[in-house]
Scaffold this motif. Structure first.
Motif, PDB file in Angstrom:
ATOM      1  N   LYS A   1       0.847  -1.187   0.000  1.00  0.00           N
ATOM      2  CA  LYS A   1       0.000   0.000   0.000  1.00  0.00           C
ATOM      3  C   LYS A   1       0.885   1.241   0.000  1.00  0.00           C
ATOM      4  CE  LYS A   1      -3.872  -2.299   0.239  1.00  0.00           C
ATOM      5  NZ  LYS A   1      -4.884  -2.251  -0.847  1.00  0.00           N
ATOM      6  N   ARG A   2       0.420   2.265  -0.709  1.00  0.00           N
ATOM      7  CA  ARG A   2       1.223   3.477  -0.871  1.00  0.00           C
ATOM      8  C   ARG A   2       0.458   4.683  -0.334  1.00  0.00           C
ATOM      9  NH1 ARG A   2       2.851   5.210  -5.919  1.00  0.00           N
ATOM     10  NH2 ARG A   2       4.927   5.728  -5.101  1.00  0.00           N
ATOM     11  N   VAL A   3       1.113   5.438   0.524  1.00  0.00           N
ATOM     12  CA  VAL A   3       0.516   6.629   1.124  1.00  0.00           C
ATOM     13  C   VAL A   3       1.387   7.835   0.791  1.00  0.00           C
ATOM     14  CG1 VAL A   3      -0.106   7.792   3.279  1.00  0.00           C
ATOM     15  CG2 VAL A   3      -0.564   5.342   3.003  1.00  0.00           C
ATOM     16  N   LEU A   4       0.745   8.892   0.350  1.00  0.00           N
ATOM     17  CA  LEU A   4       1.424  10.168   0.107  1.00  0.00           C
ATOM     18  C   LEU A   4       0.987  11.152   1.186  1.00  0.00           C
ATOM     19  CD1 LEU A   4       3.055  12.232  -1.588  1.00  0.00           C
ATOM     20  CD2 LEU A   4       0.939  12.645  -2.879  1.00  0.00           C
ATOM     21  N   ILE A   5       1.956  11.746   1.852  1.00  0.00           N
ATOM     22  CA  ILE A   5       1.686  12.803   2.825  1.00  0.00           C
ATOM     23  C   ILE A   5       2.251  14.105   2.283  1.00  0.00           C
ATOM     24  CG2 ILE A   5       2.034  13.626   5.185  1.00  0.00           C
ATOM     25  CD1 ILE A   5       2.416  10.738   6.072  1.00  0.00           C
ATOM     26  N   VAL A   6       1.367  15.045   2.025  1.00  0.00           N
ATOM     27  CA  VAL A   6       1.775  16.376   1.563  1.00  0.00           C
ATOM     28  C   VAL A   6       1.487  17.356   2.688  1.00  0.00           C
ATOM     29  CG1 VAL A   6       1.441  18.192  -0.155  1.00  0.00           C
ATOM     30  CG2 VAL A   6       1.258  15.791  -0.830  1.00  0.00           C
ATOM     31  N   TYR A   7       2.484  18.167   3.048  1.00  0.00           N
ATOM     32  CA  TYR A   7       2.250  19.062   4.172  1.00  0.00           C
ATOM     33  C   TYR A   7       3.019  20.364   4.012  1.00  0.00           C
ATOM     34  CZ  TYR A   7       6.874  18.279   6.293  1.00  0.00           C
ATOM     35  OH  TYR A   7       8.231  18.250   6.546  1.00  0.00           O
TER      36      TYR A   7
ATOM     37  N   TRP B   1      -1.840   6.297  -5.580  1.00  0.00           N
ATOM     38  CA  TRP B   1      -1.754   6.348  -4.127  1.00  0.00           C
ATOM     39  C   TRP B   1      -3.005   5.723  -3.523  1.00  0.00           C
ATOM     40  CZ3 TRP B   1       3.007   7.862  -3.032  1.00  0.00           C
ATOM     41  CH2 TRP B   1       3.651   8.737  -3.914  1.00  0.00           C
ATOM     42  N   ASP B   2      -2.833   4.879  -2.525  1.00  0.00           N
ATOM     43  CA  ASP B   2      -3.982   4.303  -1.833  1.00  0.00           C
ATOM     44  C   ASP B   2      -4.613   5.304  -0.872  1.00  0.00           C
ATOM     45  OD1 ASP B   2      -3.944   1.330  -2.630  1.00  0.00           O
ATOM     46  OD2 ASP B   2      -1.862   1.748  -2.093  1.00  0.00           O
ATOM     47  N   LEU B   3      -3.826   6.276  -0.435  1.00  0.00           N
ATOM     48  CA  LEU B   3      -4.316   7.317   0.456  1.00  0.00           C
ATOM     49  C   LEU B   3      -3.411   8.533   0.332  1.00  0.00           C
ATOM     50  CD1 LEU B   3      -6.185   8.247   2.849  1.00  0.00           C
ATOM     51  CD2 LEU B   3      -4.431   7.318   4.379  1.00  0.00           C
ATOM     52  N   VAL B   4      -4.030   9.714   0.322  1.00  0.00           N
ATOM     53  CA  VAL B   4      -3.283  10.970   0.371  1.00  0.00           C
ATOM     54  C   VAL B   4      -3.668  11.679   1.661  1.00  0.00           C
ATOM     55  CG1 VAL B   4      -2.915  13.231  -0.691  1.00  0.00           C
ATOM     56  CG2 VAL B   4      -3.141  11.198  -2.141  1.00  0.00           C
ATOM     57  N   ILE B   5      -2.674  12.063   2.435  1.00  0.00           N
ATOM     58  CA  ILE B   5      -2.890  12.845   3.656  1.00  0.00           C
ATOM     59  C   ILE B   5      -2.410  14.259   3.389  1.00  0.00           C
ATOM     60  CG2 ILE B   5      -2.280  13.124   6.087  1.00  0.00           C
ATOM     61  CD1 ILE B   5      -1.906  10.098   6.237  1.00  0.00           C
ATOM     62  N   LEU B   6      -3.299  15.227   3.566  1.00  0.00           N
ATOM     63  CA  LEU B   6      -2.944  16.635   3.408  1.00  0.00           C
ATOM     64  C   LEU B   6      -2.866  17.252   4.797  1.00  0.00           C
ATOM     65  CD1 LEU B   6      -5.167  17.706   0.377  1.00  0.00           C
ATOM     66  CD2 LEU B   6      -2.815  16.866   0.370  1.00  0.00           C
TER      67      LEU B   6
ATOM     68  N   GLN C   1      -1.919   6.740  15.350  1.00  0.00           N
ATOM     69  CA  GLN C   1      -2.778   7.002  14.193  1.00  0.00           C
ATOM     70  C   GLN C   1      -2.170   6.407  12.924  1.00  0.00           C
ATOM     71  OE1 GLN C   1      -5.816   8.282  14.122  1.00  0.00           O
ATOM     72  NE2 GLN C   1      -5.865   8.752  16.309  1.00  0.00           N
ATOM     73  N   GLY C   2      -0.847   6.494  12.803  1.00  0.00           N
ATOM     74  CA  GLY C   2      -0.176   5.891  11.658  1.00  0.00           C
ATOM     75  C   GLY C   2      -0.374   4.390  11.605  1.00  0.00           C
ATOM     76  N   ARG C   3      -0.297   3.742  12.760  1.00  0.00           N
ATOM     77  CA  ARG C   3      -0.516   2.296  12.805  1.00  0.00           C
ATOM     78  C   ARG C   3      -1.958   1.944  12.454  1.00  0.00           C
ATOM     79  NH1 ARG C   3       3.622   2.766  16.836  1.00  0.00           N
ATOM     80  NH2 ARG C   3       2.160   3.499  18.410  1.00  0.00           N
ATOM     81  N   LYS C   4      -2.910   2.755  12.926  1.00  0.00           N
ATOM     82  CA  LYS C   4      -4.314   2.508  12.596  1.00  0.00           C
ATOM     83  C   LYS C   4      -4.561   2.634  11.098  1.00  0.00           C
ATOM     84  CE  LYS C   4      -6.325   3.994  17.019  1.00  0.00           C
ATOM     85  NZ  LYS C   4      -7.195   5.019  17.679  1.00  0.00           N
ATOM     86  N   ILE C   5      -3.986   3.671  10.500  1.00  0.00           N
ATOM     87  CA  ILE C   5      -4.141   3.860   9.056  1.00  0.00           C
ATOM     88  C   ILE C   5      -3.535   2.684   8.305  1.00  0.00           C
ATOM     89  CG2 ILE C   5      -3.416   5.288   7.100  1.00  0.00           C
ATOM     90  CD1 ILE C   5      -3.577   7.709   9.032  1.00  0.00           C
ATOM     91  N   ALA C   6      -2.361   2.241   8.733  1.00  0.00           N
ATOM     92  CA  ALA C   6      -1.709   1.107   8.077  1.00  0.00           C
ATOM     93  C   ALA C   6      -2.563  -0.150   8.168  1.00  0.00           C
ATOM     94  CB  ALA C   6      -0.337   0.872   8.702  1.00  0.00           C
ATOM     95  N   ARG C   7      -3.111  -0.417   9.354  1.00  0.00           N
ATOM     96  CA  ARG C   7      -3.957  -1.609   9.506  1.00  0.00           C
ATOM     97  C   ARG C   7      -5.187  -1.519   8.598  1.00  0.00           C
ATOM     98  NH1 ARG C   7      -2.283  -1.205  15.095  1.00  0.00           N
ATOM     99  NH2 ARG C   7      -4.096   0.071  15.591  1.00  0.00           N
TER     100      ARG C   7
END
Length: 225
Positions: free
Chosen positions: A18-24, A96-101, A214-220
């Protein structure tokens, strides 16, 4: 390491990563501290994470040189001032499976760099993608969330529930401390009368730990799909 629903420990990267992009954007570094811990926790669970910090074309001085300069930026931000950023074209044309802004609230709104980013790249990046806002702020995050949700939905994103981190001190010291920090006037001595009421600027170590959880929850959530 990270546990998933069947209690199997994830030690190696699975075939269907799974791929997550975090843009901040982080003006004073508070959001960055949270995301470092969140990203590390997701990677421990086997999720591929890319973290992109928005860089300004013309950096804004921190701390502000004068109260007038700070006030001017706050007024501009109230009217959703767009602040140009360096190009981030390398984030496009990827799945991306999820993008976090993520980022701070500026005068009730998303920050100027984040608004500019969405104007320039949002249509290509988030259309048909799950997006989770992460908001760091003193108190008033609902207008920020409403505003960014409205933009994201227009761009075709699936908007998820936000993660909110309020500055950890109590009012009115939280507001006074924020303004003093922004103009470089926050007392340094931990024994000063003000610091006894306002022990730290921004987020607490407990919130850093929560960001990792929260990161672990998102990963699960992603790995169980």
């Amino acid at each position: 390491m990270c546990k998933i629903a069947n209690d199997q420990l994830i030690n190696d990267r699975p075939a269907n990563t799974k791929r997550v992009l975090i843009v901040y954007y982080s003006f004073s570094g508070q959001t960055q501290l949270l995301l470092q811990r969140m990203g590390a926790a997701m990677r421990e669970c086997g999720v591929e994470v890319e973290i992109e910090r928005l860089q300004l074309v013309e950096p804004i001085q921190f701390p502000f040189a004068t109260w007038l300069q700070m006030s001017r930026v706050m007024v501009y931000s109230f009217f959703r001032w767009r602040v140009p950023i360096q190009p981030v074209d390398h984030l496009l044309n990827q799945e991306w499976d999820l993008v976090i802004l993520a980022g701070p609230t500026w005068s009730y709104n998303p920050s100027g760099p984040m608004l500019y980013f969405l104007d320039q790249y949002g249509a290509q990046l988030v259309n048909g993608t799950r997006v989770m806002p992460l908001i760091s702020c003193r108190s008033y995050w609902r207008t920020h969330y409403w505003g960014i949700s409205r933009i994201l939905k227009k761009l075709g994103a699936e908007v998820m529930e936000p993660i909110i981190y309020l500055h950890s001190a109590n009012e009115p010291w939280r507001t006074i401390g924020l303004f003093l920090q922004l103009v470089g006037r926050l007392p340094r001595l931990e024994t000063s009368w003000f610091r006894k009421r306002y022990p730290r600027y921004g987020h607490s170590r407990e919130q850093w730990q929560d960001a990792a959880e929260q990161g672990r929850k998102i990963a699960r959530m992603l790995l169980e799909e």
